[in-house]
Scaffold this motif. Structure first.
Motif, PDB file in Angstrom:
ATOM      1  N   VAL B   9       2.642   6.156  16.932  1.00 40.50           N
ATOM      2  CA  VAL B   9       3.504   5.551  16.476  1.00 40.50           C
ATOM      3  C   VAL B   9       3.085   4.447  15.419  1.00 40.50           C
ATOM      4  CG1 VAL B   9       5.771   4.154  16.396  1.00 40.50           C
ATOM      5  CG2 VAL B   9       5.373   6.037  17.857  1.00 40.50           C
ATOM      6  N   ALA B  10       1.899   3.702  16.179  1.00 40.72           N
ATOM      7  CA  ALA B  10       1.433   2.305  15.460  1.00 40.72           C
ATOM      8  C   ALA B  10       0.417   2.944  14.425  1.00 40.72           C
ATOM      9  CB  ALA B  10       0.703   1.742  16.537  1.00 40.72           C
ATOM     10  N   LEU B  11      -0.044   3.996  14.698  1.00 39.65           N
ATOM     11  CA  LEU B  11      -1.015   4.472  13.555  1.00 39.65           C
ATOM     12  C   LEU B  11      -0.364   4.829  12.350  1.00 39.65           C
ATOM     13  CD1 LEU B  11      -3.918   6.255  15.761  1.00 39.65           C
ATOM     14  CD2 LEU B  11      -4.299   4.421  14.213  1.00 39.65           C
ATOM     15  N   THR B  12       0.826   5.568  12.504  1.00 42.31           N
ATOM     16  CA  THR B  12       1.625   6.177  11.491  1.00 42.31           C
ATOM     17  C   THR B  12       2.322   5.127  10.721  1.00 42.31           C
ATOM     18  OG1 THR B  12       2.078   8.056  12.924  1.00 42.31           O
ATOM     19  CG2 THR B  12       3.516   7.794  10.936  1.00 42.31           C
ATOM     20  N   ARG B  13       2.637   4.126  11.505  1.00 41.74           N
ATOM     21  CA  ARG B  13       3.294   2.832  10.957  1.00 41.74           C
ATOM     22  C   ARG B  13       2.339   2.238  10.066  1.00 41.74           C
ATOM     23  NH1 ARG B  13       3.997  -2.247  12.855  1.00 41.74           N
ATOM     24  NH2 ARG B  13       5.611  -3.217  11.594  1.00 41.74           N
ATOM     25  N   THR B  14       1.158   2.176  10.534  1.00 44.04           N
ATOM     26  CA  THR B  14       0.213   1.327   9.777  1.00 44.04           C
ATOM     27  C   THR B  14      -0.288   2.144   8.646  1.00 44.04           C
ATOM     28  OG1 THR B  14      -0.775   0.842  11.856  1.00 44.04           O
ATOM     29  CG2 THR B  14      -2.354   0.673   9.972  1.00 44.04           C
ATOM     30  N   ARG B  15      -0.373   3.339   8.538  1.00 47.25           N
ATOM     31  CA  ARG B  15      -0.654   4.321   7.242  1.00 47.25           C
ATOM     32  C   ARG B  15       0.350   4.051   6.223  1.00 47.25           C
ATOM     33  NH1 ARG B  15      -3.161   4.830   3.813  1.00 47.25           N
ATOM     34  NH2 ARG B  15      -3.066   6.736   2.657  1.00 47.25           N
ATOM     35  N   LEU B  16       1.748   3.893   6.934  1.00 46.31           N
ATOM     36  CA  LEU B  16       2.793   3.779   5.784  1.00 46.31           C
ATOM     37  C   LEU B  16       2.687   2.628   5.291  1.00 46.31           C
ATOM     38  CD1 LEU B  16       5.842   5.488   7.951  1.00 46.31           C
ATOM     39  CD2 LEU B  16       4.751   6.395   6.017  1.00 46.31           C
ATOM     40  N   LEU B  17       2.617   1.498   5.897  1.00 45.24           N
ATOM     41  CA  LEU B  17       2.585  -0.028   5.640  1.00 45.24           C
ATOM     42  C   LEU B  17       1.532   0.126   4.434  1.00 45.24           C
ATOM     43  CD1 LEU B  17       3.052  -1.735   8.605  1.00 45.24           C
ATOM     44  CD2 LEU B  17       4.730  -1.998   6.744  1.00 45.24           C
ATOM     45  N   GLU B  18       0.260   0.696   4.670  1.00 44.53           N
ATOM     46  CA  GLU B  18      -0.880   0.545   3.981  1.00 44.53           C
ATOM     47  C   GLU B  18      -0.428   1.198   2.385  1.00 44.53           C
ATOM     48  OE1 GLU B  18      -4.912   1.860   4.800  1.00 44.53           O
ATOM     49  OE2 GLU B  18      -3.897   2.032   6.805  1.00 44.53           O
ATOM     50  N   PHE B  19       0.374   2.294   2.600  1.00 47.21           N
ATOM     51  CA  PHE B  19       0.589   3.025   1.418  1.00 47.21           C
ATOM     52  C   PHE B  19       1.614   2.168   0.405  1.00 47.21           C
ATOM     53  CE2 PHE B  19       2.687   6.142  -0.808  1.00 47.21           C
ATOM     54  CZ  PHE B  19       1.737   6.936  -1.495  1.00 47.21           C
ATOM     55  N   VAL B  20       2.561   1.711   0.994  1.00 50.68           N
ATOM     56  CA  VAL B  20       3.707   0.945   0.327  1.00 50.68           C
ATOM     57  C   VAL B  20       3.234  -0.159  -0.373  1.00 50.68           C
ATOM     58  CG1 VAL B  20       5.638   2.384   1.658  1.00 50.68           C
ATOM     59  CG2 VAL B  20       4.775  -0.143   2.365  1.00 50.68           C
ATOM     60  N   ARG B  21       2.260  -0.577   0.199  1.00 45.88           N
ATOM     61  CA  ARG B  21       1.577  -1.831  -0.279  1.00 45.88           C
ATOM     62  C   ARG B  21       0.480  -1.666  -1.321  1.00 45.88           C
ATOM     63  NH1 ARG B  21       1.323  -4.952   5.569  1.00 45.88           N
ATOM     64  NH2 ARG B  21       3.561  -5.150   5.909  1.00 45.88           N
ATOM     65  N   GLU B  22       0.713  -0.354  -1.703  1.00 49.89           N
ATOM     66  CA  GLU B  22      -0.400  -0.025  -2.950  1.00 49.89           C
ATOM     67  C   GLU B  22       0.308   0.567  -3.999  1.00 49.89           C
ATOM     68  OE1 GLU B  22      -4.222   0.092  -3.297  1.00 49.89           O
ATOM     69  OE2 GLU B  22      -4.081   0.972  -1.007  1.00 49.89           O
ATOM     70  N   PRO B  23       0.741  -0.249  -4.905  1.00 47.63           N
ATOM     71  CA  PRO B  23       1.519   0.337  -6.191  1.00 47.63           C
ATOM     72  C   PRO B  23       1.043   1.304  -6.783  1.00 47.63           C
ATOM     73  CG  PRO B  23       1.220  -2.194  -5.979  1.00 47.63           C
ATOM     74  CD  PRO B  23       0.178  -1.719  -5.088  1.00 47.63           C
ATOM     75  N   GLU B  24      -0.121   1.164  -7.030  1.00 51.36           N
ATOM     76  CA  GLU B  24      -0.657   2.687  -7.874  1.00 51.36           C
ATOM     77  C   GLU B  24      -0.408   3.934  -7.217  1.00 51.36           C
ATOM     78  OE1 GLU B  24      -2.354   0.013  -6.371  1.00 51.36           O
ATOM     79  OE2 GLU B  24      -4.120  -0.729  -7.714  1.00 51.36           O
ATOM     80  N   ALA B  25      -0.618   4.012  -5.826  1.00 49.77           N
ATOM     81  CA  ALA B  25      -0.325   5.074  -5.107  1.00 49.77           C
ATOM     82  C   ALA B  25       1.194   5.580  -5.008  1.00 49.77           C
ATOM     83  CB  ALA B  25      -0.809   4.797  -3.480  1.00 49.77           C
ATOM     84  N   LEU B  26       2.018   4.694  -5.250  1.00 54.19           N
ATOM     85  CA  LEU B  26       3.281   5.012  -5.317  1.00 54.19           C
ATOM     86  C   LEU B  26       3.665   5.444  -6.706  1.00 54.19           C
ATOM     87  CD1 LEU B  26       5.229   1.783  -3.872  1.00 54.19           C
ATOM     88  CD2 LEU B  26       4.921   4.138  -2.840  1.00 54.19           C
ATOM     89  N   PHE B  27       3.051   5.012  -7.631  1.00 53.29           N
ATOM     90  CA  PHE B  27       3.304   5.455  -9.185  1.00 53.29           C
ATOM     91  C   PHE B  27       2.653   6.987  -8.939  1.00 53.29           C
ATOM     92  CE2 PHE B  27       1.184   6.879 -13.113  1.00 53.29           C
ATOM     93  CZ  PHE B  27       2.190   6.653 -13.728  1.00 53.29           C
ATOM     94  N   TRP B  28       1.506   7.161  -8.304  1.00 56.83           N
ATOM     95  CA  TRP B  28       0.872   8.833  -8.657  1.00 56.83           C
ATOM     96  C   TRP B  28       1.761   9.666  -7.836  1.00 56.83           C
ATOM     97  CZ3 TRP B  28      -2.148   9.782 -12.297  1.00 56.83           C
ATOM     98  CH2 TRP B  28      -2.545   8.748 -12.999  1.00 56.83           C
ATOM     99  N   VAL B  29       2.357   9.255  -6.423  1.00 55.97           N
ATOM    100  CA  VAL B  29       3.124  10.161  -5.803  1.00 55.97           C
ATOM    101  C   VAL B  29       4.401  10.554  -6.457  1.00 55.97           C
ATOM    102  CG1 VAL B  29       4.398  10.326  -3.714  1.00 55.97           C
ATOM    103  CG2 VAL B  29       1.826   9.586  -3.982  1.00 55.97           C
ATOM    104  N   PHE B  30       5.025   9.535  -7.176  1.00 58.70           N
ATOM    105  CA  PHE B  30       6.437   9.575  -7.508  1.00 58.70           C
ATOM    106  C   PHE B  30       6.616   9.520  -8.745  1.00 58.70           C
ATOM    107  CE2 PHE B  30       6.919   7.415  -3.321  1.00 58.70           C
ATOM    108  CZ  PHE B  30       7.474   8.476  -2.617  1.00 58.70           C
ATOM    109  N   MET B  31       6.039   8.764  -9.563  1.00 58.39           N
ATOM    110  CA  MET B  31       6.329   8.929 -11.189  1.00 58.39           C
ATOM    111  C   MET B  31       5.517  10.156 -11.970  1.00 58.39           C
ATOM    112  SD  MET B  31       8.636   7.237 -11.497  1.00 58.39           S
ATOM    113  CE  MET B  31       8.676   7.296 -13.113  1.00 58.39           C
ATOM    114  N   PHE B  32       4.433  10.220 -11.221  1.00 56.79           N
ATOM    115  CA  PHE B  32       3.542  11.116 -12.043  1.00 56.79           C
ATOM    116  C   PHE B  32       3.971  12.577 -12.163  1.00 56.79           C
ATOM    117  CE2 PHE B  32      -0.192  14.250 -12.313  1.00 56.79           C
ATOM    118  CZ  PHE B  32      -0.491  13.955 -13.623  1.00 56.79           C
ATOM    119  N   PRO B  33       4.635  13.336 -11.000  1.00 50.22           N
ATOM    120  CA  PRO B  33       5.368  14.616 -11.143  1.00 50.22           C
ATOM    121  C   PRO B  33       6.403  14.676 -11.895  1.00 50.22           C
ATOM    122  CG  PRO B  33       5.590  13.765  -9.032  1.00 50.22           C
ATOM    123  CD  PRO B  33       4.596  12.527  -9.758  1.00 50.22           C
TER     124      PRO B  33
END
Lengths: 310, 346
Positions: B9-33
């Protein structure tokens, strides 16, 4: 030397090479439970390879390692529950906060220390919710040590814990490591700061070219020089080593950066005689300084080189 | 005392936090398609087919021919001063067909171009009618504009599959290689953390985003283009989970040994580019020659895209797509197992 205390770490005949480079070349070591042991040596001496072999992260080519009575290779997780490790170069995830990082490391251990207490231990309470990426070098190092303490370990490995830190941050970490040791735990650290080794370590091993060239309590090693003071001087014009031959109590003249460095048993005896000898040679004293011999001087006496390449 | 979290759980949560704190990643995942579907959707939106450009070689009948052709409306005629100029235009693709009237009508065209063959029929029909041909039996047209058979309907499931692959392989691959480079991985292996927990957490964190990712793409397709979802939504969602699992596993495998971002990037392209081309994202994978079909159909993205289309557009049941689902699952499990075995932690 008494060996009544059980050994936390014993290794014999450790060897590891990378290509043609013999990083560790036949190293024997024994760390007693409850002591702080320092591996002291210049960069590239093999300290990091040695500590990573002891941590079970690197496999030695040859040699036997026993950590807390166990060997690496089976039931590693049980052994890791009892160890804390801080690596020299690892960078913690910058996007996480200090508290999140500690909670993550805490989650890896069955038993351990509450992250809130770890924050207190390393004076990071104010940075609890700050991102790791925003921390100063000293704060990051403290966090790295806090992560190593997350499992409340019996044995703590610290690879160059204070390298690159400002004096104040270094002092803070030293206090914390000393407090941990006071609680009866064992510490193995590597450093190239002799002051760090002298302050923290009951015993040190001086490592050079993958081998231990001297081992013992810092005070004993320094006493082994047979001269508690080091004298440094520069003259105009420069003089040769033969000038010092007639002066009693001066030993091991070495030239460094145009200055002479000499080991001195008694300053009161040697200095007046030295001034006379220089006058006799027609040279003027430009500068003269003395300091108490340190582990650095032990290293220079053993290898002819300086510990730090600064 | 704070409760100890389960490491997974801790590792998964960590990975999620890392991801949502990376605005570029959000763009590529959601806006690009979404942007991609939008652009392609408008490029291929519903409208009468464009007239096919054809050429007429100059000569006495040229005026009559071009009048006849423009009256038919299905082709657009241009007059060229001589046959050589017309052939030049044909060679460079400006026109699909060149008409030359010298006693017999001569049609110059490349029979491998579908629009040229169509132009041949349309042009011949227009000229023959204009010169008095009568149909043997009258014909009428009944036109169909059904949702589900348009290009955008074909495209949206493909983009969904493409996105599952891209974010799975990129998202997991880069984060792992980064952790290896920064020696965070090495530090974690010095703790009692289970290696499988770390790898599983990477995949689990993907599932959380998956829900959002799939929802965004589907909602966009349905709301903006009226793309139908004829099959069960549950089957569709399970299928996307399976796809995420599969490409998550492949992402782990691709990143299992790479020591640099460049090496990882090269490997990812090696894995993904063939599937972009072969797996029926933008056009049907059936178009490839029969000899390579077994290979094309065995690719996980082909199987996933086919299954997504079968559920969304044809309303197929879970049983009908079991074969494709099995292919996708097999790739995922094999990749995960291989990654766990050969993973480089330092």
């Amino acid at each position: 030397m008494s060996t009544s205390a059980p050994s936390a770490i014993v290794c014999r005949g450790l060897k590891k090479h990378y290509g043609d480079v013999r990083a560790v070349d036949g190293l024997d070591l024994e760390v007693r439970a409850g002591e702080c042991f320092g591996l002291l040596g210049p960069n590239g001496a093999g300290k990091t390879t040695t500590i990573e072999i002891l941590e079970g992260l690197t496999k030695p080519d040859e040699g036997d390692v026993v950590v807390l009575g166990r060997r690496w290779g089976s039931q590693e997780r049980e052994l890791r529950e009892r160890l804390g490790v801080s690596l020299q170069e690892s960078r913690l995830t910058e996007k996480l906060t200090v508290y999140e990082t500690l909670s993550l490391f805490r989650s890896f251990y069955a038993r351990g220390r509450d992250p809130e207490l770890l924050l207190e231990d390393l004076s990071l309470e104010e940075k609890r919710d700050a991102r790791v990426g925003k921390l100063s070098g000293g704060q990051r190092q403290r966090l790295a040590v806090a992560c190593a303490l997350a499992g409340d370990p019996e044995l703590l490995f610290l690879d160059e814990p204070t390298t690159g830190l400002d004096p104040q941050s270094r002092l803070q970490l030293w206090e914390r490591i000393a407090a941990y040791k006071e609680a009866g735990r064992t510490v193995l650290l590597t450093t190239h700061y002799m002051e760090e080794a002298e302050r923290l370590c009951e015993r040190v091993a001086v490592v050079d070219h993958g081998r231990i060239i001297a081992q013992g309590a810092p005070a004993d090693l320094i006493a082994g020089l047979g001269a508690p003071h080091i004298l440094e001087l520069a003259t105009d014009p420069a003089v040769g080593a033969d000038v010092f031959k007639g002066v009693r109590g001066l030993r091991d003249p070495r030239q460094r950066d145009g200055r002479w460095q000499l080991a001195v048993a008694s300053l009161a005896e040697a200095v007046p005689a030295l001034v006379d000898a220089l006058e006799g040679a027609g040279a003027k004293l430009v500068s003269l300084s003395t300091h108490r011999a340190t582990l650095e001087d032990v290293f220079i006496a053993l290898t002819g080189r300086e510990l730090r390449d600064e | 005392m704070s409760e100890r979290q389960h490491p997974l759980v801790a590792l998964t949560r960590t990975r999620l936090l890392e991801f949502v704190r990376e605005p570029e990643a959000l763009f590529w995942v959601f806006m690009f398609p979404v942007l991609m579907a939008l652009v392609l959707g408008f490029a291929f939106r519903d409208r009468p087919p464009d007239p096919i450009p054809v050429g007429v070689a100059a000569g006495p009948p040229a005026a009559e021919l071009s009048t006849a052709l423009s009256r038919a409306g299905t082709v657009k005629a241009a007059v060229y001063p001589d046959v050589a100029a017309g052939l030049e235009a044909l060679r460079t693709g400006k026109i699909a067909l060149l008409v030359e009237d010298r006693a017999t009508l001569v049609y110059h065209f490349d029979p491998t171009r579908p629009d040229a063959r169509l132009a041949r029929l349309e042009v011949d029909d227009a000229i023959q009618r204009a010169r008095g041909r009568r149909d043997a039996s009258p014909a009428a047209e009944a036109l169909v504009h059904e949702k589900g058979s348009r290009y955008i309907d074909f495209l949206v499931p493909g983009i969904l599959g493409l996105n599952l692959m891209g974010t799975g392989i990129w998202g997991i691959g880069f984060s792992i290689v980064n952790a290896r480079l920064k020696k965070t991985l090495k530090l974690m292996t010095a703790t009692p953390m289970r290696h499988a927990d770390y790898l599983l957490a990477q995949m689990l964190s993907r599932f959380v985003f998956l829900v959002l990712e799939v929802a965004v793409i589907l909602a966009f397709g349905v709301a903006v283009f009226g793309v139908p979802i004829r099959g069960s939504l549950v089957v569709l969602v399970l299928l996307t989970f399976l796809g995420a699992l599969c490409f998550g596993g492949m992402g782990l495998l691709v990143a299992s040994r790479a020591r640099t971002l460049e090496a990882a990037n090269g490997l990812m392209n090696l894995v993904m580019v063939p599937m972009w081309l072969l797996s029926g994202v933008f056009f049907s994978s059936e178009r490839f020659p029969k000899a390579v079909q077994p290979l094309v159909q065995a690719l996980p993205l082909t199987a996933l895209n086919n299954a997504l289309r079968a559920v969304m557009l044809e309303g197929r049941s879970a049983a009908a797509i079991a074969g494709e689902a099995a292919i996708v699952a097999a790739w995922g499990l094999a990749s995960f197992a291989a990654a766990l075995k050969i993973f480089r932690w330092q």
